[in-house]
Write a protein that holds these residues in place. Structure first.
Motif, mmCIF file in Angstrom:
data_model
loop_
_atom_site.group_PDB
_atom_site.id
_atom_site.type_symbol
_atom_site.label_atom_id
_atom_site.label_comp_id
_atom_site.label_asym_id
_atom_site.label_seq_id
_atom_site.Cartn_x
_atom_site.Cartn_y
_atom_site.Cartn_z
ATOM 1 N N SER A 21 -68.362 -25.667 -45.000
ATOM 2 C CA SER A 21 -67.664 -26.866 -44.558
ATOM 3 C C SER A 21 -67.754 -27.987 -45.575
ATOM 4 C CB SER A 21 -68.239 -27.331 -43.216
ATOM 5 O OG SER A 21 -68.078 -26.326 -42.255
ATOM 6 N N LEU A 96 -60.245 -33.647 -33.978
ATOM 7 C CA LEU A 96 -61.122 -32.567 -34.402
ATOM 8 C C LEU A 96 -60.465 -31.792 -35.539
ATOM 9 C CD1 LEU A 96 -62.567 -31.083 -31.094
ATOM 10 C CD2 LEU A 96 -63.622 -32.684 -32.673
ATOM 11 N N GLU A 97 -61.295 -31.263 -36.408
ATOM 12 C CA GLU A 97 -60.784 -30.574 -37.590
ATOM 13 C C GLU A 97 -60.051 -29.292 -37.233
ATOM 14 O OE1 GLU A 97 -62.626 -30.006 -41.946
ATOM 15 O OE2 GLU A 97 -63.766 -29.036 -40.365
ATOM 16 N N GLU A 98 -60.571 -28.541 -36.261
ATOM 17 C CA GLU A 98 -59.953 -27.284 -35.878
ATOM 18 C C GLU A 98 -58.974 -27.516 -34.734
ATOM 19 O OE1 GLU A 98 -60.466 -24.695 -37.640
ATOM 20 O OE2 GLU A 98 -62.123 -25.496 -38.830
ATOM 21 N N CYS A 101 -59.667 -26.441 -31.078
ATOM 22 C CA CYS A 101 -60.672 -27.134 -30.270
ATOM 23 C C CYS A 101 -60.139 -28.415 -29.631
ATOM 24 C CB CYS A 101 -61.878 -27.510 -31.145
ATOM 25 S SG CYS A 101 -62.616 -26.117 -32.012
ATOM 26 N N THR A 102 -58.920 -28.790 -29.944
ATOM 27 C CA THR A 102 -58.454 -30.122 -29.548
ATOM 28 C C THR A 102 -58.419 -30.333 -28.048
ATOM 29 O OG1 THR A 102 -56.178 -29.293 -29.724
ATOM 30 C CG2 THR A 102 -57.094 -30.446 -31.650
ATOM 31 N N ASN A 136 -68.953 -23.934 -30.630
ATOM 32 C CA ASN A 136 -68.017 -24.279 -31.688
ATOM 33 C C ASN A 136 -68.642 -25.188 -32.724
ATOM 34 O OD1 ASN A 136 -65.527 -22.937 -31.101
ATOM 35 N ND2 ASN A 136 -65.329 -24.257 -29.299
ATOM 36 N N ARG A 137 -68.445 -24.876 -33.977
ATOM 37 C CA ARG A 137 -68.859 -25.716 -35.103
ATOM 38 C C ARG A 137 -67.594 -26.201 -35.782
ATOM 39 N NH1 ARG A 137 -72.923 -26.438 -38.953
ATOM 40 N NH2 ARG A 137 -72.379 -28.432 -39.887
ATOM 41 N N THR A 138 -67.396 -27.504 -35.799
ATOM 42 C CA THR A 138 -66.190 -28.076 -36.359
ATOM 43 C C THR A 138 -66.545 -29.403 -37.020
ATOM 44 O OG1 THR A 138 -63.944 -28.858 -35.817
ATOM 45 C CG2 THR A 138 -65.614 -29.084 -34.089
ATOM 46 N N SER A 155 -70.627 -30.325 -33.621
ATOM 47 C CA SER A 155 -70.681 -29.064 -32.893
ATOM 48 C C SER A 155 -70.763 -29.360 -31.401
ATOM 49 C CB SER A 155 -71.901 -28.242 -33.327
ATOM 50 O OG SER A 155 -73.094 -28.903 -32.952
#
Length: 513
Positions: A21, A96-98, A101-102, A136-138, A155
């Motif tokens: 990341s 959120l980056e991913e 996951c929004t 989740n890791r974001t 996360s």
């Protein structure tokens, strides 16, 4: 064991992803503003990755999962962002980056503006109670228009399903601790990595709807119950709904080897010089043949107790324990012997340590200097070339070499000791039928003893003891005429209430006329 392998994969991913990341942030987001920093966060955070790519990761975890399978929402977590630079931002948004996951996390900025030398608050929580079990890791991205000006590693995880027995960490004794991937769990104690055996005590309160039948441990795990077995049936009163059972878990004798093997697989998290493990091998089997009041349930036989069912499997219990890499045992020291120029200090051995270090000072609470490093096979040390009649203090601590690093245990309590006083130099003069005995003051002496013998074949008898090191003379009682007397003196030093005597002076011969 499938669950253990899954834990290993998840934890290993936790250490690898941060490094990827960080590289991504540098390459993909050229407009990052280093002057924007996280001033504070009301939620959990932890260090992820390894140096030099280690980064602070901010976390959000559900408190648990309700019986209707919705999560127990935590309170809103607030992150305060500070702009210490000169750039003004007027159209900020947080995402959120991913993209996947929004829908899980809700991010609300207190203002679209973040001007120079000011702050803005970001409120963070789950967007919906129906969030599925996840890990989740974001990252949280702070955007100005289409430019990412701040990337914050983030996360989140939600608890797994519970069944009708309502297993939760609140049913266990111990302290709460955050363990990434599992949320907040209960820590039930600390095991000394250096020791071959260690017992953890944990208390379980049955908050479910059926009595407990038994507790079980995985035979391939690190622990047994205190009786050496893998099943524990508990007490009849403790097994009832609302009852309490206390379990003693004893680490196996190959504990040290097992942890070394686990460390090589990456299924551990080193933090603050310790290893943190999840205890995923402890299971509860409920007795569904009886209800909460202990009455038989119609149509349910005793051997049909499926117990706590989660996803078609018996549920493991979310507990954690720590493994201290530094020796935790207590070292007790004693002075084995004392001479005028040496002191021998000994101590109890600790199992599994790599060795010991000994320190000395002339003061009880300060000034200790390292003297010697000794192997784990040694439990004593003779300190030579010391001054006579002097007080010394010693401390000992164990150390353990683990995974290429050295970890020190606690110092022992200070040991007061001392060398024996030197040999006195004595003069004796006759004064009528009395003897005047004088001797030079001995450094460090707590007192003196004076002895007189009649003739060559007589026995020395103590005629006087002085409890002060300052007294340096003595006048005898009247002695017999025509007799020859011999005089000796020796000094002593009192250490921890015990007298340690120096050598006798050279005998002085005097004849009474």
């Amino acid at each position: 064991m499938k669950i253990k392998r899954l834990i290993t994969v998840l934890l290993t991913a936790c250490f690898i992803i941060p490094q990827i990341s960080e590289v991504k942030a540098a390459e993909t987001y050229p407009n990052l503003d280093e002057k924007i920093t996280v001033k504070s966060y009301s939620g959990e955070k932890y260090k992820a990755g390894e140096a030099p790519n280690e980064e602070e990761c901010y976390a959000l975890s559900s408190k648990g999962r309700n019986l209707d399978q919705t999560i127990v929402m935590p309170s809103d977590k607030v992150m305060v962002l500070e702009n210490s630079g000169n750039q003004n931002y007027t159209d900020l948004r947080a995402v959120l980056e991913e993209d996947s996951c929004t829908n899980d996390i809700d991010l609300v900025l207190s203002s679209k503006q973040l001007r120079a030398q000011s702050t803005v608050s970001l409120k963070i929580n789950f967007a919906d109670k129906k969030t599925e079990p996840c890990l989740n890791r974001t990252a949280i991205l702070l955007k100005e228009g289409n430019d990412v000006v701040k990337r914050i590693p983030f996360s989140y995880d939600t608890a797994g399903y519970r069944d009708e027995h309502d297993i939760s960490v609140s049913q266990w004794s111990g302290e709460y601790a955050y363990f990434f991937g599992f949320g907040t769990v209960k820590s039930i104690g600390t095991i000394d990595y250096c020791q071959s055996k260690k017992t953890l005590r944990v208390t379980y309160k049955n908050a479910g709807t059926a009595p407990v039948l038994k507790f079980t441990l995985d035979p391939n795990g690190y622990f047994t119950f205190s009786n050496g077995k893998y099943e524990y049936y508990g007490s009849s009163s403790g097994n009832k709904v609302g009852g309490t059972n206390t379990l003693n878990l004893t680490a196996k004798s190959n504990l040290k080897r097992d942890f070394a093997d686990a460390a090589t697989t990456g299924s551990f998290d080193i933090k603050n010089k310790r290893i943190a493990f999840m205890l995923s091998e402890l299971l509860i089997v409920y007795n569904d043949a009886y209800d909460a009041n202990g009455n038989p349930v119609p149509g349910v036989t005793l051997d049909s107790h499926g117990g706590c069912i989660e996803g078609g499997q018996i549920s493991t219990i979310p507990l954690s324990y720590n493994v201290s890499l530094k020796p935790l045992g207590t070292i007790k020291t004693k002075m084995s012997s004392s001479k005028t120029s040496s002191i021998k200090v000994s101590w109890n051995k600790l199992n599994g340590v790599s060795g010991y270090r000994i320190y000395r000072s002339t003061k009880k609470n300060s000034g200790y200097k390292y003297l010697k490093q000794l192997s784990s096979k040694t439990a004593s040390y003779t300190n030579k070339k010391l001054k006579s009649g002097k007080t010394y203090y010693y401390k000992v601590r164990a150390y353990s070499d683990v995974f290429g690093d050295r970890y020190y245990g606690s110092y022992s309590a200070s040991l007061k000791s001392g060398t024996r006083p030197a040999k006195p130099r004595v003069t004796v003069k006759r004064s009528g039928r009395r003897l005047k005995i004088k001797y030079k003051k001995i450094s460090g002496a707590s007192g003196y003893r004076i002895y007189i013998r009649t003739g060559k074949k007589g026995k020395y008898k103590r005629v006087k003891q002085y409890t002060s090191g300052k007294k340096v003379s003595y006048k005898s009682k009247k002695l017999k005429r025509k007799k020859t007397y011999y005089v000796k003196v020796r000094a002593y030093k009192t250490i921890n209430g015990k007298k340690y005597f120096g050598s006798y002076s050279k005998a002085k011969k005097v004849k009474i006329k």
